[in-house]
Design an enzyme around this catalytic site. Sequence first.
Site, mmCIF file in Angstrom:
data_model
loop_
_atom_site.group_PDB
_atom_site.id
_atom_site.type_symbol
_atom_site.label_atom_id
_atom_site.label_comp_id
_atom_site.label_asym_id
_atom_site.label_seq_id
_atom_site.Cartn_x
_atom_site.Cartn_y
_atom_site.Cartn_z
ATOM 1 N N ASN A 1 -13.887 -8.433 14.843
ATOM 2 C CA ASN A 1 -12.986 -9.238 15.682
ATOM 3 C C ASN A 1 -13.040 -8.699 17.104
ATOM 4 O OD1 ASN A 1 -11.175 -11.318 16.084
ATOM 5 N ND2 ASN A 1 -9.389 -10.033 15.695
ATOM 6 N N ARG B 1 9.465 -1.877 8.408
ATOM 7 C CA ARG B 1 9.555 -3.227 8.988
ATOM 8 C C ARG B 1 8.320 -4.039 8.576
ATOM 9 N NH1 ARG B 1 7.914 -2.493 15.464
ATOM 10 N NH2 ARG B 1 5.699 -2.756 15.079
ATOM 11 N N GLU C 1 -11.184 -6.418 -5.964
ATOM 12 C CA GLU C 1 -11.245 -7.693 -5.241
ATOM 13 C C GLU C 1 -10.707 -7.558 -3.814
ATOM 14 O OE1 GLU C 1 -12.740 -10.279 -6.260
ATOM 15 O OE2 GLU C 1 -13.025 -9.725 -8.364
ATOM 16 N N GLY D 1 21.458 -4.519 -3.601
ATOM 17 C CA GLY D 1 21.497 -4.071 -4.998
ATOM 18 C C GLY D 1 20.151 -3.593 -5.509
ATOM 19 N N TYR E 1 -10.173 -1.089 14.828
ATOM 20 C CA TYR E 1 -9.368 -1.686 13.747
ATOM 21 C C TYR E 1 -10.278 -2.294 12.676
ATOM 22 C CZ TYR E 1 -5.493 -4.629 11.926
ATOM 23 O OH TYR E 1 -4.538 -5.238 11.150
HETATM 24 P P1 NAD Z 1 4.133 -3.613 12.043
HETATM 25 O O1 NAD Z 1 3.680 -2.913 13.281
HETATM 26 O O2 NAD Z 1 5.176 -4.663 12.176
HETATM 27 O O3 NAD Z 1 4.616 -2.545 10.958
HETATM 28 C C1 NAD Z 1 3.838 -1.415 10.675
HETATM 29 C C2 NAD Z 1 4.727 -0.310 10.147
HETATM 30 O O4 NAD Z 1 3.891 0.834 9.916
HETATM 31 C C3 NAD Z 1 5.803 0.132 11.148
HETATM 32 O O5 NAD Z 1 7.044 0.248 10.510
HETATM 33 C C4 NAD Z 1 5.299 1.486 11.640
HETATM 34 O O6 NAD Z 1 6.331 2.380 12.003
HETATM 35 C C5 NAD Z 1 4.538 1.988 10.432
HETATM 36 N N1 NAD Z 1 3.551 3.019 10.770
HETATM 37 C C6 NAD Z 1 2.736 3.060 11.842
HETATM 38 N N2 NAD Z 1 2.024 4.197 11.839
HETATM 39 C C7 NAD Z 1 2.385 4.878 10.715
HETATM 40 C C8 NAD Z 1 2.000 6.131 10.170
HETATM 41 N N3 NAD Z 1 1.110 6.920 10.774
HETATM 42 N N4 NAD Z 1 2.556 6.509 8.991
HETATM 43 C C9 NAD Z 1 3.491 5.736 8.391
HETATM 44 N N5 NAD Z 1 3.915 4.565 8.886
HETATM 45 C C10 NAD Z 1 3.362 4.135 10.026
HETATM 46 O O7 NAD Z 1 2.806 -4.214 11.417
HETATM 47 P P2 NAD Z 1 2.586 -5.337 10.284
HETATM 48 O O8 NAD Z 1 2.173 -6.580 10.951
HETATM 49 O O9 NAD Z 1 3.723 -5.338 9.358
HETATM 50 O O10 NAD Z 1 1.283 -4.755 9.576
HETATM 51 C C11 NAD Z 1 1.317 -4.090 8.315
HETATM 52 C C12 NAD Z 1 -0.109 -3.923 7.834
HETATM 53 O O11 NAD Z 1 -0.723 -5.209 7.700
HETATM 54 C C13 NAD Z 1 -0.998 -3.122 8.772
HETATM 55 O O12 NAD Z 1 -1.895 -2.329 8.021
HETATM 56 C C14 NAD Z 1 -1.756 -4.196 9.517
HETATM 57 O O13 NAD Z 1 -2.992 -3.729 9.992
HETATM 58 C C15 NAD Z 1 -1.937 -5.228 8.418
HETATM 59 N N6 NAD Z 1 -2.194 -6.587 8.886
HETATM 60 C C16 NAD Z 1 -1.242 -7.291 9.556
HETATM 61 C C17 NAD Z 1 -1.524 -8.585 9.959
HETATM 62 C C18 NAD Z 1 -0.523 -9.450 10.673
HETATM 63 O O14 NAD Z 1 -0.863 -10.584 11.020
HETATM 64 N N7 NAD Z 1 0.697 -8.994 10.887
HETATM 65 C C19 NAD Z 1 -2.787 -9.132 9.717
HETATM 66 C C20 NAD Z 1 -3.725 -8.380 9.043
HETATM 67 C C21 NAD Z 1 -3.411 -7.110 8.624
#
Ligand code: NAD
Length: 254
Positions: A148, A16, A244, A54, A154
Amino acid sequence: MIDLTGKVAIVTGSARGLGRGIAQRLARQGATVYITDVNEAGVRQTVDELAAEGLSVRGRVLNVADEAQARQCVEAVHAEHGRLDILVNNAGINRDAMLHKMTTQQWHEVLMVNLNGVFYMTQPASRIMREQRSGRIVNISSASWMGNVGQANYAAAKAGVVGLTKTAAKELAKYGVTANAICPGFIETDMTLALKDVKLQGPFATAWDLMVSKVPMGQAGKPEDVANMVAFLASDEARYITGEVINVGGGMVL
Ligand code: NAD
């Protein structure tokens, strides 16, 4: 146009959110993409949905915090295709708390997934990519890496990802392998939509509104905004860009 035809990619945490958007984009550019996630039902559903479009996608249940599972995943993909071109370390969790209240468990859980998990995937992938003399590693860090409120665990993990990325870039450059980090700002996914339920007192009704107020563009980003940058960094066109740290945040960090 970015052409990833014939490339093999692994995207962690891609059932997701950002990971799903990244996997979809890489597959749309022609790559064969492994949807890997700890959420088994989510993997199945996402693979079905993207395959119906596809796209060339495969599924694999994977907990990146389990070193043996991570290594087996990387090695199995390599064994099946004889190559591994792109690794996107996207899986991540948050367990937010103020520093003075954070439990040791909250600290360890986040470090295990968000930092150790990146190492567990990157080490076996880097061995393959060195031998192959090509490869792309894209790590999803966060704007929070610079600190933060409520995110000591985190931020520490995401800062660790930056250090790991830059070291991988230095070590692997001579083998034609690049490693870059992307720092999303505030992107609309299940992780952040949860902030709509966090009610605040004061000028902002919810934590979501507060976060959007910090974005100069005045809106949350979409997974596609991050996926576009990943696709570019994964392409041949980005061959001379390594080490980068790239913000994708609508001006959130300037
Ligand atoms: P999300 O929670 O919607 O999706 C994260 C996915 O990672 C989920 O499908 C979950 O099941 C999976 N996951 C969790 N633990 C896991 C594990 N141990 N092994 C394998 N899969 C695992 O989060 P997101 O917003 O899509 O975030 C994705 C990445 O982007 C993360 O690393 C998050 O820290 C980073 N991020 C997100 C944002 C934001 O604004 N959404 C901002 C900065 C960084």
